[in-house]
Design a protein around this motif. Structure first.
Motif, PDB file in Angstrom:
ATOM      1  N   LYS A  92       0.829  -1.202   0.000  1.00 44.80           N
ATOM      2  CA  LYS A  92       0.000   0.000   0.000  1.00 44.80           C
ATOM      3  C   LYS A  92       0.867   1.256   0.000  1.00 44.80           C
ATOM      4  O   LYS A  92       2.042   1.227   0.362  1.00 44.80           O
ATOM      5  N   LEU A 103      -3.923   4.007  -0.776  1.00 41.02           N
ATOM      6  CA  LEU A 103      -4.267   3.208  -1.953  1.00 41.02           C
ATOM      7  C   LEU A 103      -3.281   2.053  -2.062  1.00 41.02           C
ATOM      8  O   LEU A 103      -2.304   1.985  -1.306  1.00 41.02           O
ATOM      9  N   GLU A 159      -5.922   0.668  -6.912  1.00 35.47           N
ATOM     10  CA  GLU A 159      -6.512   0.031  -5.739  1.00 35.47           C
ATOM     11  C   GLU A 159      -5.712  -1.211  -5.353  1.00 35.47           C
ATOM     12  O   GLU A 159      -4.988  -1.780  -6.171  1.00 35.47           O
ATOM     13  N   ASN A 160      -5.871  -1.617  -4.111  1.00 36.08           N
ATOM     14  CA  ASN A 160      -5.265  -2.857  -3.659  1.00 36.08           C
ATOM     15  C   ASN A 160      -6.204  -4.015  -3.995  1.00 36.08           C
ATOM     16  O   ASN A 160      -7.407  -3.927  -3.752  1.00 36.08           O
ATOM     17  N   THR A 189      -5.750  -4.515 -11.606  1.00 39.39           N
ATOM     18  CA  THR A 189      -6.174  -3.154 -11.303  1.00 39.39           C
ATOM     19  C   THR A 189      -5.414  -2.208 -12.221  1.00 39.39           C
ATOM     20  O   THR A 189      -4.303  -2.520 -12.649  1.00 39.39           O
ATOM     21  N   TYR A 221      -8.048  10.067  -9.230  1.00 39.68           N
ATOM     22  CA  TYR A 221      -8.879  10.319  -8.062  1.00 39.68           C
ATOM     23  C   TYR A 221      -8.816  11.797  -7.693  1.00 39.68           C
ATOM     24  O   TYR A 221      -7.867  12.502  -8.055  1.00 39.68           O
ATOM     25  N   LYS A 242     -13.156   8.521  -7.057  1.00 40.19           N
ATOM     26  CA  LYS A 242     -12.603   8.110  -8.342  1.00 40.19           C
ATOM     27  C   LYS A 242     -13.250   8.942  -9.447  1.00 40.19           C
ATOM     28  O   LYS A 242     -14.466   9.015  -9.558  1.00 40.19           O
TER      29      LYS A 242
END
Length: 590
Positions: free
Chosen positions: A71, A89, A108-109, A133, A138, A147
């Protein structure tokens, strides 16, 4: 010195920021088999966890990214106490300040253990893995992260003057890596495409008046094309040197990214000429180079007349320059200087360099990747390592290399292993004659340089040993296994359809595996297990073929490493790689 000394002693600079007379820079280093980074203000270290980057000053406050294993968080520094986490994020690639908050490019994770389905040609990408992803835009308004732009494509850059917002994204050409510039409506997420023709975009910028510029080209799928600075709404374009940007290679683990600055009517960017890169300014429809010397400028920033930049030379990994200040984070490191050599090869001038330790010592020819990259006046850990261990090192920029004009860069297209190989062999002969070299010769290279290493040992026996890294052996199978091979191999081989009979035949005849029966040279193949650019099956094919005909061969596989294994692989693997290469060349060349 042991291999680890060449990495663990290094401190590198990936980014510099100058604002209102304050100088911010990031330093990165390796510690306990991990990459670390910290932020410095006016050369004083101000963050200490070892995972901080991307510093920005806004309204006299410091903002920065703190990265952890899975992250990234954006932090706001506080006058008293710990910095405040604004949001988190999976990954934060960039952030910019807007009247309505902070614009962020991030991912995103996601759970990488879940099954993966795709209906796209490009479904994985080197150093990113399966594309579960994508990079989205954002807006953080001080309370929540919303988003704005997302889809099965990547937002690659963002620029704003605080009001107007533009992005670069692969929305209309994702499979092929083609990018365009779009204006963004922050309320609705609606996109208005600004660029008309297809091409690539490396970086974008906007001045206070809302004018936009980008670094790239509008020439479609042309990996060899010279990059320009383009103002798409004014129908203007400029070239800096022989190509804007910087394609001079190094094996430093700094992860530097392309950048342009647009302030008032002044644009600053990098430009390349041969083996050098410099800062250029564009103003009043004129292009002027504002740095000089045999250096490779790798990053810069500019604010209201203040310029800060950092550069590399063959002797010094990085020097930070700001006003009268020259800061060297590695005062005890000084590499050996190369001698520039220009060779006439079939009517073409080929630039190259040599570090000759001893005419009686063995010599290693290094071949760069790309093919549209370059060698030049940048520090190379591996070059210094081999010279320190008793080898001569030589390297050059054959046809196909960037920095000598678009026609030169295009000259290997449809002819991999043709005149580009002749340029390399002519360079070897010229260096051998010039210095009276009497020792054995070895050859090594990565990516396209790995292709050329594989190719050369099928065409000549003048090298006593070879090490081929992240290589290409079969251009046909690579079309179906590489993240870009399906279009890159097609374009580079000069065909239209890789799956037609004619296409397959040409790709095979351009493939080293087609001539593997000719090989007598002891060959080591080194590859990262997670290389999606030149997948490891390329090394596996060549290795098995060599073993089946009794050629001395070794396959080395590095767990967890991508195509970047020699530049930013796992530190333990990079150290083992130098040790392994030294053992192989010592065995067959000394």
């Amino acid at each position: 010195m042991k291999p680890e000394d060449y990495y663990y002693a290094l401190k590198l600079i990936p980014e510099v920021i100058v604002r209102k007379g304050k100088l911010l820079h990031v330093e990165t280093w390796i510690e306990e088999d991990k990459y670390k980074s910290s932020i410095y203000l006016n050369l004083k270290k101000i963050t200490f966890q070892g995972n901080e980057s991307a510093p920005r000053l806004f309204n006299d406050k410091l903002y920065f990214v703190r990265g952890e294993e899975s992250k990234s968080s954006l932090l706001e520094d506080q006058t008293y106490g710990e910095p405040r986490v604004l949001f988190t994020l999976g990954k934060i690639s960039k952030f910019e300040f807007h009247n309505k908050g902070i614009l962020v490019i991030g991912e995103e994770n996601v759970d990488k253990a879940l099954p993966f389905k795709t209906d796209k040609i490009k479904y994985r990408f080197d150093s990113r893995g399966l594309l579960r992803t994508r990079q989205s835009l954002y807006l953080y308004d001080g309370k929540e992260l919303r988003k704005i732009v997302s889809g099965d494509f990547d937002v690659t850059d963002v620029a704003t003057n605080g009001d107007r917002v533009v992005i670069s994204a692969t929305k209309d050409g994702d499979d092929y890596g083609l990018g365009n510039v779009y204006e963004v409506n922050l309320e609705t997420g609606e996109l208005n495409r600004i660029t008309k023709e297809d091409g690539t975009i490396q970086a974008i910028a906007m001045n206070k008046e809302g004018k936009i510029a980008f670094l790239g080209h509008r020439k479609g799928l042309t990996p060899w094309a010279s990059l320009e600075i383009i103002l798409p709404e004014e129908n203007k374009s400029y070239i800096c040197g022989n190509s804007c940007g910087n394609k001079v290679l190094t094996d430093l683990f700094d992860g530097v990214k392309d950048k342009i600055i647009f302030e008032k009517d002044l644009i600053l960017t990098l430009g390349q000429e041969g083996g050098t890169s410099h800062i250029y300014q564009i103003s009043d429809n004129k292009v002027d180079r504002i740095t000089s010397g045999n250096i490779v400028v790798r990053g810069f920033d500019y604010d209201d007349g203040d310029l800060a930049y950092f550069y590399s030379t063959p002797e010094k990994p990085v020097i930070l320059k700001y006003k009268d200040l020259e800061y060297d984070p590695n005062p005890n490191i000084k590499g050996r200087s190369p001698e520039r050599i220009v060779v006439n090869s079939n009517g073409m001038e080929i630039e190259g360099w040599s570090i000759i330790r001893d005419p009686n010592a063995p010599t290693i020819l290094f071949i760069h990747g790309g093919p549209h990259m370059s060698y030049g006046y940048a520090y190379f850990i591996e070059f210094q390592f081999f010279v320190d261990n008793g080898f001569n090192v030589i390297y050059s920029n054959p046809r196909g290399s960037q920095g000598y004009g678009e026609e030169f860069a295009k000259a290997c297209v449809g002819d991999w292993g043709g005149k580009d190989m002749e340029d390399l062999l002519n360079f070897v002969k010229a260096v051998k004659d010039k210095f009276g070299l009497k020792g054995k010769f070895g050859v090594t290279g990565g990516s396209y340089g790995g292709f050329m290493t594989n190719w050369i040992v099928t065409q000549t026996d003048i090298f006593s040993a070879a090490i081929s890294e992240r290589s290409i052996s079969n251009l046909v199978s690579m079309c179906g296994t590489s993240d870009i091979g399906f279009w890159f191999n097609t374009i580079e081989s000069g065909i239209k359809d890789p799956w037609s009979t004619e296409g397959i035949e040409k790709l095979m005849r351009m493939s080293p595996i087609y001539y593997v029966k000719n090989v007598k040279t002891p060959t080591m193949l080194i590859h990262g297990e997670e290389d999606y650019r030149c997948p490891i099956e390329q090394a596996e094919q060549f290795y098995v073929a060599l073993k089946m005909q009794g050629v001395p061969a070794v396959l080395v596989r590095y767990q967890g490493d991508s195509h970047e294994h020699a530049r930013r692989g796992k530190p333990k693997n990079m150290i083992d790689r130098l040790k392994t290469k030294l053992e192989w060349f010592s065995k067959y060349l000394l």
